[in-house]
Write a protein that holds these residues in place. Structure first.
Motif, short mmCIF file in Angstrom:
data_model
loop_
_atom_site.label_atom_id
_atom_site.label_comp_id
_atom_site.label_asym_id
_atom_site.label_seq_id
_atom_site.Cartn_x
_atom_site.Cartn_y
_atom_site.Cartn_z
N MET A 1 0.85 -1.20 0.00
CA MET A 1 0.00 0.00 0.00
C MET A 1 0.89 1.26 0.00
O MET A 1 1.87 1.30 0.74
N ALA A 2 0.52 2.24 -0.85
CA ALA A 2 1.33 3.46 -0.91
C ALA A 2 1.21 4.23 0.40
O ALA A 2 0.14 4.25 1.02
N GLU A 3 2.32 4.84 0.83
CA GLU A 3 2.30 5.61 2.07
C GLU A 3 1.58 6.95 1.83
O GLU A 3 1.58 7.47 0.72
N ARG A 4 1.02 7.48 2.87
CA ARG A 4 0.37 8.78 2.82
C ARG A 4 1.37 9.88 2.43
O ARG A 4 2.49 9.88 2.93
N GLN A 5 0.95 10.78 1.56
CA GLN A 5 1.83 11.89 1.19
C GLN A 5 1.80 12.95 2.30
O GLN A 5 0.73 13.28 2.81
N ILE A 6 2.95 13.46 2.65
CA ILE A 6 3.02 14.45 3.73
C ILE A 6 3.44 15.80 3.14
O ILE A 6 4.29 15.85 2.25
N LYS A 7 2.79 16.86 3.62
CA LYS A 7 3.03 18.18 3.01
C LYS A 7 3.92 19.03 3.90
O LYS A 7 3.71 19.09 5.12
N ILE A 8 4.87 19.67 3.27
CA ILE A 8 5.82 20.49 4.05
C ILE A 8 5.88 21.91 3.49
O ILE A 8 5.49 22.19 2.36
N GLY A 9 6.39 22.81 4.33
CA GLY A 9 6.63 24.19 3.90
C GLY A 9 8.05 24.58 4.29
O GLY A 9 8.59 24.06 5.27
N ILE A 10 8.66 25.46 3.51
CA ILE A 10 10.03 25.90 3.82
C ILE A 10 10.01 27.40 4.12
O ILE A 10 9.51 28.19 3.31
N ALA A 11 10.53 27.77 5.28
CA ALA A 11 10.70 29.20 5.61
C ALA A 11 12.14 29.57 5.33
O ALA A 11 13.05 28.99 5.93
N GLY A 12 12.35 30.53 4.41
CA GLY A 12 13.71 30.93 4.02
C GLY A 12 14.12 30.19 2.75
O GLY A 12 14.38 28.99 2.78
N ILE A 24 13.20 17.76 -2.29
CA ILE A 24 11.81 17.38 -1.97
C ILE A 24 10.98 17.20 -3.23
O ILE A 24 10.14 16.30 -3.34
N ILE A 25 11.24 18.07 -4.21
CA ILE A 25 10.48 18.01 -5.46
C ILE A 25 10.62 16.64 -6.14
O ILE A 25 9.71 16.18 -6.81
N ASP A 29 6.44 10.88 -2.09
CA ASP A 29 5.61 10.84 -0.88
C ASP A 29 5.73 12.09 0.00
O ASP A 29 5.17 12.14 1.08
N ILE A 30 6.47 13.10 -0.49
CA ILE A 30 6.53 14.38 0.24
C ILE A 30 6.17 15.48 -0.75
O ILE A 30 6.70 15.51 -1.87
N LYS A 31 5.28 16.37 -0.34
CA LYS A 31 4.90 17.46 -1.26
C LYS A 31 5.32 18.80 -0.67
O LYS A 31 5.05 19.08 0.50
N LEU A 32 5.99 19.59 -1.50
CA LEU A 32 6.36 20.94 -1.06
C LEU A 32 5.18 21.86 -1.34
O LEU A 32 4.88 22.19 -2.47
N GLU A 33 4.51 22.24 -0.26
CA GLU A 33 3.24 22.97 -0.38
C GLU A 33 3.47 24.48 -0.55
O GLU A 33 2.67 25.18 -1.13
N GLY A 34 4.60 24.98 -0.03
CA GLY A 34 4.86 26.42 -0.19
C GLY A 34 6.16 26.82 0.46
O GLY A 34 6.71 26.09 1.29
N VAL A 35 6.68 27.99 0.04
CA VAL A 35 7.86 28.55 0.70
C VAL A 35 7.57 29.99 1.10
O VAL A 35 6.75 30.67 0.47
N ALA A 36 8.27 30.45 2.14
CA ALA A 36 8.11 31.85 2.58
C ALA A 36 9.46 32.53 2.58
O ALA A 36 10.45 31.95 3.06
#
Ligand SMILES: NC(=O)c1ccc[n+]([C@@H]2O[C@H](COP(=O)([O-])OP(=O)(O)OC[C@H]3O[C@@H](n4cnc5c(N)ncnc54)[C@H](O)[C@@H]3O)[C@@H](O)[C@H]2O)c1
Length: 365
Positions: A1-12, A24-25, A29-36
Protein backbone atom coordinates in the motif's frame (compact mmCIF):
# COMPACT_ATOMS: atom_id res chain seq x y z
CA UNK A 1 0.00 0.00 0.00
CA UNK A 2 1.33 3.46 -0.91
CA UNK A 3 2.30 5.61 2.07
CA UNK A 4 0.37 8.78 2.82
CA UNK A 5 1.83 11.89 1.19
CA UNK A 6 3.02 14.45 3.73
CA UNK A 7 3.03 18.18 3.01
CA UNK A 8 5.82 20.49 4.05
CA UNK A 9 6.63 24.19 3.90
CA UNK A 10 10.03 25.90 3.82
CA UNK A 11 10.70 29.20 5.61
CA UNK A 12 13.71 30.93 4.02
CA UNK A 13 14.46 30.27 0.35
CA UNK A 14 18.19 30.99 0.34
CA UNK A 15 21.04 28.52 -0.19
CA UNK A 16 19.75 25.91 2.25
CA UNK A 17 16.03 26.38 1.51
CA UNK A 18 16.50 25.97 -2.25
CA UNK A 19 18.74 22.94 -1.80
CA UNK A 20 16.06 21.21 0.27
CA UNK A 21 13.34 22.24 -2.18
CA UNK A 22 15.25 20.62 -5.06
CA UNK A 23 15.45 17.36 -3.10
CA UNK A 24 11.81 17.38 -1.97
CA UNK A 25 10.48 18.01 -5.46
CA UNK A 26 11.99 14.67 -6.51
CA UNK A 27 10.12 12.73 -3.78
CA UNK A 28 6.76 11.10 -4.48
CA UNK A 29 5.61 10.84 -0.88
CA UNK A 30 6.53 14.38 0.24
CA UNK A 31 4.90 17.46 -1.26
CA UNK A 32 6.36 20.94 -1.06
CA UNK A 33 3.24 22.97 -0.38
CA UNK A 34 4.86 26.42 -0.19
CA UNK A 35 7.86 28.55 0.70
CA UNK A 36 8.11 31.85 2.58
CA UNK A 37 10.74 34.51 2.04
CA UNK A 38 10.49 38.30 2.43
CA UNK A 39 12.88 38.73 -0.52
CA UNK A 40 10.80 39.21 -3.67
CA UNK A 41 13.55 37.98 -6.00
CA UNK A 42 13.79 34.72 -4.04
CA UNK A 43 10.01 34.26 -4.21
CA UNK A 44 10.02 34.86 -7.95
CA UNK A 45 12.79 32.29 -8.31
CA UNK A 46 10.76 29.71 -6.34
CA UNK A 47 7.66 30.37 -8.44
CA UNK A 48 9.27 30.58 -11.87
CA UNK A 49 11.90 27.85 -11.67
CA UNK A 50 10.15 25.36 -9.41
CA UNK A 51 6.48 26.34 -9.66
CA UNK A 52 6.14 26.59 -5.86
CA UNK A 53 3.49 28.66 -4.12
CA UNK A 54 5.13 31.47 -2.10
CA UNK A 55 4.40 33.75 0.84
CA UNK A 56 6.18 36.97 1.82
CA UNK A 57 5.39 36.38 5.51
CA UNK A 58 6.38 33.05 7.10
CA UNK A 59 3.36 33.35 9.43
CA UNK A 60 1.05 32.81 6.44
CA UNK A 61 2.97 29.62 5.64
CA UNK A 62 2.39 28.48 9.21
CA UNK A 63 -1.34 29.21 8.85
CA UNK A 64 -1.63 26.81 5.89
CA UNK A 65 -3.59 23.89 7.38
CA UNK A 66 -2.33 21.42 4.76
CA UNK A 67 1.25 21.75 5.97
CA UNK A 68 2.39 19.32 8.67
CA UNK A 69 6.10 20.15 8.82
CA UNK A 70 8.06 23.38 8.52
CA UNK A 71 11.71 23.41 7.45
CA UNK A 72 13.18 26.49 9.11
CA UNK A 73 16.00 27.70 6.82
CA UNK A 74 15.91 31.33 7.91
CA UNK A 75 19.00 33.23 9.18
CA UNK A 76 20.25 32.39 12.69
CA UNK A 77 18.61 35.39 14.35
CA UNK A 78 15.16 34.28 13.06
CA UNK A 79 15.35 30.62 14.11
CA UNK A 80 13.61 31.06 17.43
CA UNK A 81 10.71 33.21 16.22
CA UNK A 82 9.95 31.02 13.18
CA UNK A 83 10.28 27.71 15.06
CA UNK A 84 8.03 28.86 17.91
CA UNK A 85 5.40 30.13 15.49
CA UNK A 86 5.53 26.85 13.55
CA UNK A 87 5.16 24.72 16.69
CA UNK A 88 2.29 26.86 18.01
CA UNK A 89 0.58 26.48 14.62
CA UNK A 90 0.60 22.73 15.21
CA UNK A 91 3.49 21.85 12.88
CA UNK A 92 6.54 19.73 13.56
CA UNK A 93 9.61 21.90 12.94
CA UNK A 94 12.96 20.91 11.46
CA UNK A 95 15.15 23.88 12.28
CA UNK A 96 18.56 24.74 10.93
CA UNK A 97 21.63 24.94 13.12
CA UNK A 98 22.52 26.81 15.23
CA UNK A 99 19.59 26.07 17.56
CA UNK A 100 19.37 29.84 18.20
CA UNK A 101 21.63 32.70 19.23
CA UNK A 102 20.81 32.95 22.96
CA UNK A 103 19.96 30.60 25.82
CA UNK A 104 16.67 32.45 26.33
CA UNK A 105 15.62 31.80 22.72
CA UNK A 106 16.46 28.11 23.10
CA UNK A 107 14.52 27.85 26.37
CA UNK A 108 11.49 29.44 24.66
CA UNK A 109 11.75 27.00 21.73
CA UNK A 110 11.91 23.99 24.03
CA UNK A 111 8.93 25.31 25.97
CA UNK A 112 6.95 25.76 22.73
CA UNK A 113 7.86 22.21 21.70
CA UNK A 114 6.62 20.80 25.02
CA UNK A 115 3.41 22.84 25.04
CA UNK A 116 2.56 22.07 21.40
CA UNK A 117 3.01 18.31 21.61
CA UNK A 118 4.88 18.55 18.30
CA UNK A 119 8.54 17.74 17.62
CA UNK A 120 11.45 20.10 17.09
CA UNK A 121 14.57 18.72 15.39
CA UNK A 122 17.79 20.72 15.04
CA UNK A 123 19.78 20.09 11.87
CA UNK A 124 23.02 18.78 13.38
CA UNK A 125 23.18 16.71 10.23
CA UNK A 126 26.72 15.43 10.73
CA UNK A 127 25.29 12.81 13.11
CA UNK A 128 23.12 11.49 10.30
CA UNK A 129 25.70 11.69 7.48
CA UNK A 130 27.42 8.52 6.32
CA UNK A 131 30.97 8.87 7.69
CA UNK A 132 30.28 10.40 11.13
CA UNK A 133 27.42 7.91 11.61
CA UNK A 134 29.65 4.98 10.62
CA UNK A 135 32.25 6.14 13.16
CA UNK A 136 29.58 6.13 15.85
CA UNK A 137 28.55 2.59 14.84
CA UNK A 138 32.18 1.45 15.08
CA UNK A 139 32.58 3.03 18.52
CA UNK A 140 29.30 1.48 19.73
CA UNK A 141 30.39 -1.91 18.38
CA UNK A 142 33.46 -1.71 20.65
CA UNK A 143 36.02 -1.55 17.80
CA UNK A 144 38.28 0.85 19.71
CA UNK A 145 37.15 0.19 23.27
CA UNK A 146 36.07 3.17 25.30
CA UNK A 147 36.66 6.49 23.45
CA UNK A 148 39.11 8.62 25.41
CA UNK A 149 40.50 11.28 23.12
CA UNK A 150 39.30 13.01 19.93
CA UNK A 151 41.19 15.27 17.56
CA UNK A 152 39.07 17.11 14.98
CA UNK A 153 41.02 19.12 12.40
CA UNK A 154 38.75 21.54 10.62
CA UNK A 155 40.17 23.26 7.57
CA UNK A 156 37.63 26.01 7.43
CA UNK A 157 36.62 27.49 4.11
CA UNK A 158 33.73 29.89 4.21
CA UNK A 159 32.70 32.20 1.48
CA UNK A 160 34.50 35.36 2.38
CA UNK A 161 31.58 36.56 4.47
CA UNK A 162 33.24 39.89 5.14
CA UNK A 163 32.63 40.76 1.51
CA UNK A 164 29.01 39.69 1.55
CA UNK A 165 26.20 42.17 1.83
CA UNK A 166 23.90 39.61 3.44
CA UNK A 167 22.81 39.06 7.07
CA UNK A 168 26.08 37.16 7.63
CA UNK A 169 28.05 40.40 7.36
CA UNK A 170 27.12 41.24 10.98
CA UNK A 171 28.45 39.09 13.80
CA UNK A 172 25.34 39.80 15.93
CA UNK A 173 23.18 38.12 13.25
CA UNK A 174 25.33 35.00 13.40
CA UNK A 175 26.05 34.88 17.13
CA UNK A 176 29.75 34.00 17.00
CA UNK A 177 32.10 31.36 15.60
CA UNK A 178 30.98 28.60 17.96
CA UNK A 179 27.29 29.39 17.56
CA UNK A 180 27.54 29.39 13.76
CA UNK A 181 30.18 26.78 13.03
CA UNK A 182 31.77 25.17 16.08
CA UNK A 183 28.35 23.80 17.17
CA UNK A 184 28.60 20.97 14.57
CA UNK A 185 31.95 19.80 15.94
CA UNK A 186 30.97 20.00 19.63
CA UNK A 187 27.85 18.03 18.79
CA UNK A 188 30.02 15.31 17.22
CA UNK A 189 32.27 15.26 20.33
CA UNK A 190 29.26 14.60 22.57
CA UNK A 191 27.91 12.00 20.11
CA UNK A 192 31.17 10.01 20.04
CA UNK A 193 31.99 10.28 23.75
CA UNK A 194 28.39 9.49 24.72
CA UNK A 195 28.70 12.03 27.53
CA UNK A 196 28.26 15.73 28.18
CA UNK A 197 31.11 18.23 28.17
CA UNK A 198 32.13 19.48 31.63
CA UNK A 199 34.52 22.33 30.83
CA UNK A 200 35.97 24.07 27.79
CA UNK A 201 38.95 26.15 26.79
CA UNK A 202 38.59 28.16 23.55
CA UNK A 203 41.86 29.69 22.45
CA UNK A 204 41.60 32.48 19.91
CA UNK A 205 44.10 33.26 17.17
CA UNK A 206 43.94 37.06 17.26
CA UNK A 207 46.47 37.50 14.47
CA UNK A 208 43.72 36.54 12.04
CA UNK A 209 41.44 39.36 13.12
CA UNK A 210 40.48 41.69 10.29
CA UNK A 211 41.47 45.35 10.28
CA UNK A 212 38.09 46.42 11.66
CA UNK A 213 38.21 43.81 14.37
CA UNK A 214 35.12 41.69 13.81
CA UNK A 215 34.60 40.26 10.40
CA UNK A 216 36.90 37.28 10.56
CA UNK A 217 36.36 36.91 14.28
CA UNK A 218 33.83 34.14 13.96
CA UNK A 219 36.26 31.95 12.04
CA UNK A 220 39.38 32.71 14.00
CA UNK A 221 39.58 30.18 16.87
CA UNK A 222 42.77 28.20 16.74
CA UNK A 223 42.18 25.51 19.35
CA UNK A 224 39.28 24.33 21.48
CA UNK A 225 39.57 21.82 24.29
CA UNK A 226 36.48 20.03 25.59
CA UNK A 227 36.89 18.21 28.90
CA UNK A 228 34.63 15.23 29.58
CA UNK A 229 34.20 13.25 32.82
CA UNK A 230 37.05 10.85 33.57
CA UNK A 231 39.76 13.05 32.02
CA UNK A 232 38.56 12.32 28.50
CA UNK A 233 39.44 15.12 26.12
CA UNK A 234 38.29 16.30 22.69
CA UNK A 235 40.36 18.81 20.70
CA UNK A 236 39.10 20.95 17.85
CA UNK A 237 41.76 22.60 15.73
CA UNK A 238 40.54 25.21 13.27
CA UNK A 239 42.77 26.27 10.42
CA UNK A 240 41.64 28.67 7.74
CA UNK A 241 43.15 27.63 4.48
CA UNK A 242 40.19 28.96 2.53
CA UNK A 243 40.00 26.08 0.09
CA UNK A 244 36.87 27.69 -1.19
CA UNK A 245 38.67 30.32 -3.16
CA UNK A 246 40.22 27.59 -5.29
CA UNK A 247 37.07 25.53 -5.64
CA UNK A 248 35.44 25.15 -9.07
CA UNK A 249 32.33 27.34 -9.45
CA UNK A 250 29.31 25.73 -7.85
CA UNK A 251 31.42 23.58 -5.51
CA UNK A 252 32.30 26.30 -3.00
CA UNK A 253 30.05 24.89 -0.30
CA UNK A 254 31.22 21.31 -0.70
CA UNK A 255 34.88 22.18 -0.82
CA UNK A 256 34.64 25.01 1.66
CA UNK A 257 35.28 22.64 4.53
CA UNK A 258 37.76 19.83 4.90
CA UNK A 259 38.00 17.60 7.93
CA UNK A 260 39.95 14.77 9.39
CA UNK A 261 39.16 13.18 12.73
CA UNK A 262 41.02 10.78 15.03
CA UNK A 263 39.34 8.96 17.89
CA UNK A 264 41.59 7.11 20.32
CA UNK A 265 40.03 4.52 22.57
CA UNK A 266 41.17 2.16 25.31
CA UNK A 267 41.71 -0.74 22.83
CA UNK A 268 42.43 0.97 19.54
CA UNK A 269 41.88 4.03 17.44
CA UNK A 270 40.37 5.22 14.19
CA UNK A 271 41.20 7.92 11.68
CA UNK A 272 38.67 9.39 9.27
CA UNK A 273 39.56 11.39 6.19
CA UNK A 274 36.32 13.06 5.19
CA UNK A 275 37.50 14.28 1.84
CA UNK A 276 38.84 10.90 0.71
CA UNK A 277 35.93 9.03 2.30
CA UNK A 278 38.13 6.59 4.22
CA UNK A 279 38.18 5.23 7.77
CA UNK A 280 41.35 3.52 9.09
CA UNK A 281 40.87 1.22 12.09
CA UNK A 282 43.84 0.51 14.31
CA UNK A 283 44.47 -1.63 17.36
CA UNK A 284 47.43 -1.85 19.70
CA UNK A 285 48.51 -5.37 18.66
CA UNK A 286 51.96 -4.39 17.33
CA UNK A 287 55.20 -5.28 19.14
CA UNK A 288 55.23 -3.65 22.56
CA UNK A 289 51.63 -2.51 22.13
CA UNK A 290 52.35 -0.41 19.04
CA UNK A 291 49.47 0.81 16.90
CA UNK A 292 48.69 -1.59 14.03
CA UNK A 293 46.33 -1.16 11.07
CA UNK A 294 43.37 -3.54 11.47
CA UNK A 295 41.48 -2.61 8.32
CA UNK A 296 40.36 0.26 6.14
CA UNK A 297 36.83 1.14 5.10
CA UNK A 298 36.46 3.15 1.93
CA UNK A 299 33.45 4.97 0.49
CA UNK A 300 34.69 6.11 -2.92
CA UNK A 301 32.76 8.16 -5.43
CA UNK A 302 30.10 9.37 -3.01
CA UNK A 303 28.92 12.97 -2.95
CA UNK A 304 30.51 14.92 -0.08
CA UNK A 305 26.98 15.94 0.92
CA UNK A 306 26.15 12.28 1.55
CA UNK A 307 29.45 11.62 3.31
CA UNK A 308 29.33 14.41 5.86
CA UNK A 309 26.71 17.05 5.06
CA UNK A 310 23.48 15.16 4.45
CA UNK A 311 20.82 17.66 5.49
CA UNK A 312 18.49 16.47 2.71
CA UNK A 313 18.63 12.85 3.86
CA UNK A 314 18.29 13.87 7.48
CA UNK A 315 15.22 15.99 6.73
CA UNK A 316 13.55 13.13 4.81
CA UNK A 317 14.28 10.86 7.78
CA UNK A 318 12.53 13.39 10.05
CA UNK A 319 9.53 13.65 7.71
CA UNK A 320 9.04 9.86 7.60
CA UNK A 321 9.41 9.58 11.37
CA UNK A 322 6.71 12.24 11.85
CA UNK A 323 4.43 10.53 9.30
CA UNK A 324 4.91 7.19 11.07
CA UNK A 325 4.40 8.62 14.57
CA UNK A 326 8.00 7.97 15.67
CA UNK A 327 10.24 10.32 17.70
CA UNK A 328 13.06 12.17 15.90
CA UNK A 329 16.58 10.74 15.48
CA UNK A 330 17.70 12.77 18.51
CA UNK A 331 15.85 15.21 20.72
CA UNK A 332 15.92 19.01 20.73
CA UNK A 333 16.80 18.81 24.40
CA UNK A 334 19.93 16.86 23.48
CA UNK A 335 20.85 19.61 21.00
CA UNK A 336 20.45 22.15 23.81
CA UNK A 337 23.23 20.33 25.69
CA UNK A 338 25.51 20.84 22.70
CA UNK A 339 24.54 24.51 22.66
CA UNK A 340 25.28 24.88 26.39
CA UNK A 341 28.86 23.80 25.56
CA UNK A 342 28.86 26.19 22.61
CA UNK A 343 27.93 29.14 24.86
CA UNK A 344 30.71 28.14 27.27
CA UNK A 345 33.16 28.23 24.34
CA UNK A 346 31.95 31.68 23.30
CA UNK A 347 32.59 32.84 26.88
CA UNK A 348 36.04 31.25 27.07
CA UNK A 349 36.92 32.65 23.65
CA UNK A 350 35.97 36.18 24.75
CA UNK A 351 38.08 35.75 27.89
CA UNK A 352 41.12 34.83 25.78
CA UNK A 353 41.06 31.09 26.50
CA UNK A 354 40.02 30.91 30.16
CA UNK A 355 38.77 27.49 31.36
CA UNK A 356 34.96 27.72 31.62
CA UNK A 357 32.49 25.29 33.22
CA UNK A 358 29.51 24.39 31.02
CA UNK A 359 26.27 25.65 32.56
CA UNK A 360 23.34 23.38 31.67
CA UNK A 361 20.74 25.51 33.48
CA UNK A 362 18.02 26.65 31.13
CA UNK A 363 16.83 30.21 31.81
CA UNK A 364 13.23 30.67 32.98
CA UNK A 365 11.07 31.96 30.12
N1 LIG B 1 23.27 22.43 8.59
C1 LIG B 1 24.25 23.03 7.96
O1 LIG B 1 25.34 22.50 7.83
C2 LIG B 1 24.02 24.40 7.40
C3 LIG B 1 24.73 24.81 6.26
C4 LIG B 1 24.50 26.11 5.78
C5 LIG B 1 23.61 26.94 6.44
N2 LIG B 1 22.97 26.50 7.55
C6 LIG B 1 22.02 27.37 8.27
O2 LIG B 1 20.85 27.55 7.47
C7 LIG B 1 20.32 28.86 7.66
C8 LIG B 1 20.16 29.53 6.30
O3 LIG B 1 21.44 29.66 5.70
P1 LIG B 1 21.59 30.01 4.15
O4 LIG B 1 23.00 29.76 3.81
O5 LIG B 1 20.52 29.35 3.36
O6 LIG B 1 21.33 31.59 4.19
P2 LIG B 1 20.73 32.49 3.02
O7 LIG B 1 21.01 33.90 3.36
O8 LIG B 1 21.20 31.96 1.70
O9 LIG B 1 19.16 32.22 3.12
C9 LIG B 1 18.35 32.72 4.16
C10 LIG B 1 17.02 33.11 3.54
O10 LIG B 1 16.12 33.43 4.58
C11 LIG B 1 15.35 34.55 4.14
N3 LIG B 1 14.73 35.21 5.28
C12 LIG B 1 15.19 36.26 6.02
N4 LIG B 1 14.27 36.60 6.96
C13 LIG B 1 13.22 35.75 6.79
C14 LIG B 1 11.94 35.63 7.40
N5 LIG B 1 11.57 36.44 8.39
N6 LIG B 1 11.11 34.68 6.96
C15 LIG B 1 11.45 33.86 5.96
N7 LIG B 1 12.63 33.94 5.31
C16 LIG B 1 13.51 34.88 5.73
C17 LIG B 1 16.34 35.39 3.38
O11 LIG B 1 15.70 36.32 2.51
C18 LIG B 1 17.13 34.33 2.63
O12 LIG B 1 16.56 34.05 1.36
C19 LIG B 1 21.29 29.56 8.60
O13 LIG B 1 20.78 29.54 9.90
C20 LIG B 1 22.57 28.76 8.52
O14 LIG B 1 23.31 28.78 9.73
C21 LIG B 1 23.15 25.25 8.02
Amino acid sequence: MAERQIKIGIAGFGGVGENIAKDIIKQKDIKLEGVADPDEAKRRRAEEIYGIKTYADYRKLCENKEIEIIYNATPNFMHSEVAINGLRSGKHVFSEKPFAITKEEIAAMLKAEKESGRYLQIDFEMRYSLLPKRVKELIDAGEIGEPKNILFNHFCGGQGFEKEKTWRAKIENIGGYYIEEGCHRLDIFRYYMGEDIKEVVAIPAPQLRGPDGWHRAYREPAATLCFFPGEKLANLVTIQHRAVYFAPPGMENELGHEYNVSVVGSDGSLYVNFWKGTILLMDFSGPGGKTCLKRMESYPGLDLNILHHNSCGFFRDFVYRMRDGKPPFFSAFDSWKTMASVFACEESFKKGGERVKVDYTLPQV
